[in-house]
Design a protein around this motif. Structure first.
Motif, PDB file in Angstrom:
ATOM      1  N   UNK A   1     -66.366  18.662   0.329  1.00  0.00           N
ATOM      2  CA  UNK A   1     -66.078  17.558   1.244  1.00  0.00           C
ATOM      3  C   UNK A   1     -67.370  16.862   1.647  1.00  0.00           C
ATOM      4  N   UNK A   2     -67.230  15.581   2.081  1.00  0.00           N
ATOM      5  CA  UNK A   2     -68.388  14.842   2.572  1.00  0.00           C
ATOM      6  C   UNK A   2     -67.925  13.825   3.602  1.00  0.00           C
ATOM      7  N   UNK A   3     -68.596  13.761   4.753  1.00  0.00           N
ATOM      8  CA  UNK A   3     -68.304  12.733   5.743  1.00  0.00           C
ATOM      9  C   UNK A   3     -68.985  11.438   5.326  1.00  0.00           C
ATOM     10  N   UNK A   4     -68.183  10.382   5.123  1.00  0.00           N
ATOM     11  CA  UNK A   4     -68.713   9.093   4.678  1.00  0.00           C
ATOM     12  C   UNK A   4     -68.643   8.085   5.817  1.00  0.00           C
ATOM     13  N   UNK A   5     -69.768   7.434   6.109  1.00  0.00           N
ATOM     14  CA  UNK A   5     -69.837   6.369   7.107  1.00  0.00           C
ATOM     15  C   UNK A   5     -70.424   5.121   6.444  1.00  0.00           C
ATOM     16  N   UNK A   6     -70.531   4.034   7.207  1.00  0.00           N
ATOM     17  CA  UNK A   6     -71.089   2.804   6.653  1.00  0.00           C
ATOM     18  C   UNK A   6     -72.511   2.993   6.182  1.00  0.00           C
ATOM     19  N   UNK A   7     -73.239   3.883   6.826  1.00  0.00           N
ATOM     20  CA  UNK A   7     -74.630   4.145   6.445  1.00  0.00           C
ATOM     21  C   UNK A   7     -74.731   4.749   5.047  1.00  0.00           C
ATOM     22  N   UNK A   8     -73.636   5.368   4.596  1.00  0.00           N
ATOM     23  CA  UNK A   8     -73.629   6.008   3.282  1.00  0.00           C
ATOM     24  C   UNK A   8     -73.221   5.048   2.173  1.00  0.00           C
TER      25      UNK A   8
END
Length: 308
Positions: free
Chosen positions: A300-307
């Motif tokens: 799993x990976x938490x994706x945000x706009x920064x990514x």
């Protein structure tokens, strides 16, 4: 006595015939093959009206094609009764193994047990079955993902932030596990002002969120058990004129695009195609007599706009 002997013989013949009728057909008995070209697997998907499960199906189909394995795909359309019937149909079509993405983890148990009785191995994807012998569950760590979402909200908004939780399909293992992971953190660090099922559905996510916003106008964040509900919640929030961060779960294409556009705040991204691929590999290994792990995790990976 002469009349008794023929009568006994007739009774024995009836018993033998009845006993034979209880045996599964020859194709349903376990005939494990080391040759992938001889393998036929059935895939029962909870719904193909969701980009995540379309990607999961694609992962299965592409890996099966690569390995020269025949695959039959059926869509339960989020109907647990239809899914049970679909699995029965796959069994009648002579599949060597079953890949099942349960609509309801309890409701699918009888179908899993039916497959067990015919020695047809079962591998579940994304969600588990409550009962029956499942050779492997290929899934993300849903509890860990729920925890990741709660920790992100605490980090961004601080302790005791007011949060609404949109739950998935009641009875689905993913709903239970994502909720548990979320509440392991939220019950100590956040203020969950409302929690309601929207069945992993975008339209229901919209309508449920509209209702919850009316009763909780001071909500500061939303955690949805999947991206479809999260995207529906965003529509409701935008219509209300509010600006409330929303965190989803899955990492489907629509969600990732929404993050790029600055609408969805974050998603706990799974890898559905990888889950499908790993499930096919697990089924092949079982059919070849190899030992597989009961739980096969996908990262799993938490994706945000920064990514993005």
């Amino acid at each position: 006595m002469k009349k008794v002997i023929p009568l006994l013989a007739a009774v024995m013949i009836v018993v033998l015939l009845a006993g034979c009728s209880l045996q599964p057909p020859e194709w349903a008995k376990s005939q494990k093959s080391a040759k992938p070209g001889d393998i036929k697997i059935g895939l029962s998907i909870s719904t193909l009206n969701n980009p995540f499960f379309v990607s999961l199906k694609d992962g299965v189909v592409n890996e099966a094609k690569k390995l020269n394995i025949q695959v039959i795909v059926v869509d339960a359309q989020n109907d647990s009764a239809k899914q049970s019937n679909d699995v029965d149909d796959l069994i009648q079509q002579g599949v060597d193994a079953l890949l099942i993405n349960p609509t309801d983890s309890a409701a699918i148990s009888a179908a899993v047990q039916s497959a067990n009785g015919l020695d047809i191995p079962v591998v579940t994807l994304d969600r588990s079955a409550d009962k029956g012998d499942v050779k492997a569950l290929v899934a993300s760590d849903n509890a860990k993902g729920g925890k990741m979402a709660a920790e992100y909200i605490v980090k961004e908004l601080g302790k005791d932030a007011k949060v609404i939780e949109l739950q998935g399909v009641p009875g689905a293992s993913a709903t239970r596990e994502r909720g548990k992971g979320f509440h392991d953190v939220a019950d100590k660090e956040l203020d969950v002002v409302a929690s309601q099922a929207a069945d992993f559905d975008r339209t229901k996510g919209l309508t449920v969120m509209e209702n919850l916003l009316q009763g909780n106008p001071d909500v500061q964040a939303v955690f949805a058990h999947n991206d479809e509900m999260a995207l529906g919640a965003i529509e409701a929030i935008q219509s209300s004129g509010k600006d409330i961060p929303v965190i989803g779960f899955d990492g489907n294409e629509d969600a990732l695009n929404s993050i790029k556009e600055g609408k969805l705040t974050a998603t706990v991204a799974q890898q559905p195609e990888l889950i499908g691929q790993m499930a096919v590999d697990a089924a092949r290994d079982v059919l070849q007599g190899k030992t597989v792990e009961k739980s096969i995790p996908a990262p799993l990976k938490l994706v945000t706009k920064e990514d993005k």
